[in-house]
Write a protein that holds these residues in place. Structure first.
Motif, PDB file in Angstrom:
ATOM      1  N   GLY A 196      48.142  28.163 -19.812  1.00  9.88           N
ATOM      2  CA  GLY A 196      48.766  29.199 -18.985  1.00  9.88           C
ATOM      3  C   GLY A 196      48.374  29.044 -17.532  1.00  9.88           C
ATOM      4  O   GLY A 196      49.229  28.873 -16.650  1.00  9.88           O
ATOM      5  N   GLU A 197      47.069  29.093 -17.260  1.00 10.56           N
ATOM      6  CA  GLU A 197      46.537  28.861 -15.911  1.00 10.56           C
ATOM      7  C   GLU A 197      45.262  28.038 -16.006  1.00 10.56           C
ATOM      8  O   GLU A 197      44.498  28.142 -16.983  1.00 10.56           O
ATOM      9  N   LEU A 198      45.032  27.229 -14.982  1.00  8.98           N
ATOM     10  CA  LEU A 198      43.767  26.508 -14.820  1.00  8.98           C
ATOM     11  C   LEU A 198      43.199  26.816 -13.435  1.00  8.98           C
ATOM     12  O   LEU A 198      43.951  27.046 -12.483  1.00  8.98           O
ATOM     13  N   PRO A 199      41.868  26.809 -13.291  1.00  2.01           N
ATOM     14  CA  PRO A 199      41.276  27.039 -11.978  1.00  2.01           C
ATOM     15  C   PRO A 199      41.269  25.771 -11.126  1.00  2.01           C
ATOM     16  O   PRO A 199      40.878  24.702 -11.601  1.00  2.01           O
ATOM     17  N   ARG A 237      43.457  33.396 -15.385  1.00  3.15           N
ATOM     18  CA  ARG A 237      43.530  33.681 -16.825  1.00  3.15           C
ATOM     19  C   ARG A 237      43.685  32.356 -17.559  1.00  3.15           C
ATOM     20  O   ARG A 237      44.793  31.825 -17.702  1.00  3.15           O
ATOM     21  N   ARG A 238      42.580  31.802 -17.995  1.00  2.35           N
ATOM     22  CA  ARG A 238      42.576  30.484 -18.647  1.00  2.35           C
ATOM     23  C   ARG A 238      42.562  30.684 -20.164  1.00  2.35           C
ATOM     24  O   ARG A 238      41.529  31.051 -20.733  1.00  2.35           O
ATOM     25  N   GLY A 239      43.707  30.480 -20.797  1.00  3.70           N
ATOM     26  CA  GLY A 239      43.781  30.768 -22.223  1.00  3.70           C
ATOM     27  C   GLY A 239      43.471  32.235 -22.454  1.00  3.70           C
ATOM     28  O   GLY A 239      44.085  33.119 -21.889  1.00  3.70           O
ATOM     29  N   GLY A 240      42.464  32.526 -23.255  1.00  4.21           N
ATOM     30  CA  GLY A 240      42.084  33.912 -23.513  1.00  4.21           C
ATOM     31  C   GLY A 240      40.949  34.397 -22.645  1.00  4.21           C
ATOM     32  O   GLY A 240      40.401  35.476 -22.879  1.00  4.21           O
ATOM     33  N   GLU A 241      40.555  33.636 -21.617  1.00  2.49           N
ATOM     34  CA  GLU A 241      39.386  33.988 -20.800  1.00  2.49           C
ATOM     35  C   GLU A 241      39.791  34.346 -19.371  1.00  2.49           C
ATOM     36  O   GLU A 241      40.638  33.688 -18.772  1.00  2.49           O
ATOM     37  N   ASN A 242      39.161  35.389 -18.851  1.00  3.37           N
ATOM     38  CA  ASN A 242      39.339  35.756 -17.450  1.00  3.37           C
ATOM     39  C   ASN A 242      38.218  35.142 -16.616  1.00  3.37           C
ATOM     40  O   ASN A 242      37.034  35.255 -16.968  1.00  3.37           O
ATOM     41  N   ILE A 243      38.581  34.519 -15.517  1.00  2.14           N
ATOM     42  CA  ILE A 243      37.609  33.899 -14.608  1.00  2.14           C
ATOM     43  C   ILE A 243      37.663  34.634 -13.269  1.00  2.14           C
ATOM     44  O   ILE A 243      38.730  34.720 -12.648  1.00  2.14           O
ATOM     45  N   SER A 244      36.541  35.165 -12.827  1.00  2.00           N
ATOM     46  CA  SER A 244      36.467  35.798 -11.509  1.00  2.00           C
ATOM     47  C   SER A 244      36.383  34.710 -10.444  1.00  2.00           C
ATOM     48  O   SER A 244      35.434  33.921 -10.417  1.00  2.00           O
ATOM     49  N   CYS A 245      37.384  34.684  -9.551  1.00  3.16           N
ATOM     50  CA  CYS A 245      37.369  33.671  -8.487  1.00  3.16           C
ATOM     51  C   CYS A 245      36.128  33.813  -7.612  1.00  3.16           C
ATOM     52  O   CYS A 245      35.519  32.824  -7.200  1.00  3.16           O
ATOM     53  N   PRO A 280      44.551  30.096  -9.256  1.00  5.54           N
ATOM     54  CA  PRO A 280      45.132  29.658 -10.533  1.00  5.54           C
ATOM     55  C   PRO A 280      46.316  28.725 -10.304  1.00  5.54           C
ATOM     56  O   PRO A 280      47.116  28.944  -9.390  1.00  5.54           O
ATOM     57  N   ILE A 281      46.422  27.673 -11.113  1.00  3.43           N
ATOM     58  CA  ILE A 281      47.627  26.829 -11.069  1.00  3.43           C
ATOM     59  C   ILE A 281      48.226  26.807 -12.472  1.00  3.43           C
ATOM     60  O   ILE A 281      47.505  26.904 -13.475  1.00  3.43           O
ATOM     61  N   PRO A 282      49.553  26.717 -12.566  1.00  4.43           N
ATOM     62  CA  PRO A 282      50.211  26.789 -13.880  1.00  4.43           C
ATOM     63  C   PRO A 282      49.808  25.617 -14.777  1.00  4.43           C
ATOM     64  O   PRO A 282      49.602  24.497 -14.311  1.00  4.43           O
ATOM     65  N   ASP A 283      49.703  25.899 -16.079  1.00  2.00           N
ATOM     66  CA  ASP A 283      49.364  24.855 -17.047  1.00  2.00           C
ATOM     67  C   ASP A 283      50.060  25.168 -18.362  1.00  2.00           C
ATOM     68  O   ASP A 283      50.031  26.315 -18.839  1.00  2.00           O
TER      69      ASP A 283
END
Length: 489
Positions: A411-414, A376-384, A404-407
């Motif tokens: 919030g999260e970064l890939p 969950r990067r900001g407001g976007e969902n990324i399918s791994c 995901p890693i905390p940011d």
């Protein structure tokens, strides 16, 4: 259809007798031999105090003792608890304690590390007859622990009826022939070698059991054994495809490869390279076979479509989330010791798979990643899964895992963990080459922010990367990783 697995075994032994049933590297067993040996072992287990309903763990590599133990435990009216032979103390203790196993059947290699009673098959001697126990189709056969990628596994309670229906569905779809040979390379503790064993009992055909999956050895083994049917999943198809082409590639008897997760862009190339049909099979430990593409469904090649529900199953998408929902038979009885998780999984009367799907105009469903395997990067969902598929197309990449890693900002970064093909050097140049490839194919927000090269991955028994080992909370995910973002916007 037979009511129980021991019923099916007895019938197959009477019908097929001395025909070959199980083929291992050093051993071959007929249908009659397996029936006789499992009867003897069931009697020995009863003499050790195993009673109907008891849980008995099985922890072995892919050796003849595994299916013999499974069938013997069921014949004694007990419940089998398959244990991954690669488990170490924490996972092993969790499964044995959670299941309440009264004993473990194992090999000399593992016996010293197993808490509680542990027996090797050569110590289960004696001539006690198999116990005369009444087994019903709705009795539980397995506590089958899910190969969770992100947490401790839960036990799915699977009945005799569940297993028989699962095998029968596939047997009907593949149009079993008298000259078929099934080949399997997954660990027996996982689902697939178990239902393929039953499929072979139904059809009276041999099952070739490889010690483990080897990308370089898989097709040579198929040629050696005359395999006509197989099942692969997880990272296996891509690893096979990345092997150097050989003039022998099409020199095999394989007529059908069942696969969970065929890369649509490579589907036709797989069929042309090895000269066999590849067809999708979609399901889970909880629900068995949910979708399957028939051999004649050539129109699905390259589309990602996972086929149609077999008789007894309904499959639809959740209107809000796009999650794949399933109901019907076969289906697990629930998660052992987890009534809340069971109720949550079956809310609204449908089993919630946790998988996302997209439905085409013809009503066919394509897989679109895991609901929980997202960043969950900001407001976007990324399918791994989507990003991993693109990274895997780069010639340097053997295998990859996106986590995901905390940011603080997003919030999260890939972050991408990458295992390289031989001949490619880990370093910034390679990382930037892979990222440049991804930028041509993915939206900007989906591009990994960090890359870390690894020598290999721990895999679940279903050949999926065990991401929980990459997500240790005490680990600094940026240490040792290569930042590859041009700018943080």
């Amino acid at each position: 259809m037979h009511d129980t697995i021991p019923d099916l075994l007895r019938h197959a032994a009477l019908r097929y007798g001395e025909r070959e049933f199980l083929r291992f590297p050093e051993t071959s067993l007929s249908f009659a031999e397996v029936e006789a040996e499992t009867g003897r072992l069931a009697g020995a287990l009863a003499a050790k105090g195993v009673r109907p309903g008891d849980r008995v763990a099985v922890m072995m590599e892919n050796v003849p003792g595994w299916p013999l133990s499974w069938l013997a435990v069921l014949r004694a009216g007990a419940i089998t608890v398959p244990v991954n032979a690669r488990y170490r103390a924490a996972d092993l203790e969790h499964v044995l304690r959670d299941s309440g196993a009264v004993a473990t059947l194992t090999t000399a290699e593992h016996a010293p590390h197993i808490p509680g009673p542990a027996y090797t098959l050569d110590t289960l001697t004696g001539a006690a007859p198999p116990p005369d126990v009444r087994i019903r189709s709705d009795d539980i056969a397995n506590f089958q622990y899910t190969s969770g990628t992100t947490g401790f596994p839960k036990a799915c309670m699977l009945t005799h009826d569940y297993w028989l229906r699962t095998a029968q569905v596939v047997a009907g779809q593949v149009r079993l022939r008298d000259d078929d040979v099934m080949m399997i390379a997954q660990a027996y503790s996982y689902m697939d070698p178990q239902w393929t064993t039953l499929l072979c009992l139904i059809g009276g055909i041999p099952q070739v059991v490889l010690p483990r999956f080897s990308a370089s050895g898989f097709w040579p083994a198929a040629r050696e054994h005359g395999a006509t049917l197989t099942y692969v999943l997880g990272t296996m198809p891509l690893l096979l495809h990345k092997q150097p082409p050989s003039p022998l590639d099409r020199r095999n008897r394989m007529r059908l490869v069942l696969c969970s997760g065929i890369a649509p862009a490579l589907h036709r190339a797989f069929e042309e390279r090895w000269g066999a049909l590849w067809r999708e099979l979609y399901g889970s430990t909880e629900s068995g076979t949910d979708l399957i593409a028939a051999p004649e469904a050539g129109e699905t090649v390259g589309t990602g479509a996972m086929g149609l529900p077999p008789p007894g199953k309904e499959v639809r998408l959740d209107e809000e989330t796009g999650e794949i929902l399933v109901r019907g038979v076969p289906m697990m009885k629930g998660y052992w010791n987890h009534p809340e998780a069971t109720a949550h999984a079956f809310r609204g009367g449908w089993y919630h798979t946790g998988d996302l799907g997209i439905q085409d105009a013809d009503g066919r469903i394509r897989h679109a990643g895991r609901l929980k395997d997202m960043v969950r990067r900001g407001g976007e969902n990324i399918s791994c899964a989507e990003v991993e598929r693109v990274l895997g197309e780069h010639p340097a990449v053997l295998s990859s895992a996106l986590v995901p890693i905390p940011d603080e900002l997003f919030g999260e970064l890939p972050k991408a963990f990458i295992q390289l093909n031989p001949g490619h050097e880990p370093g910034r140049d390679t990382a930037m080459s892979v990222i440049a490839h991804a930028r041509q194919r993915l939206a900007r927000f989906k591009i990994p922010a960090y890359v870390e090269f690894v020598d290999g991955f721990a895999l679940t028994p279903s050949a999926r990367i065990e991401k929980r080992h990459l997500l240790l909370p005490e680990r600094d995910q940026r240490a040792g990783a290569i930042p590859v973002e041009e700018e943080r916007t």
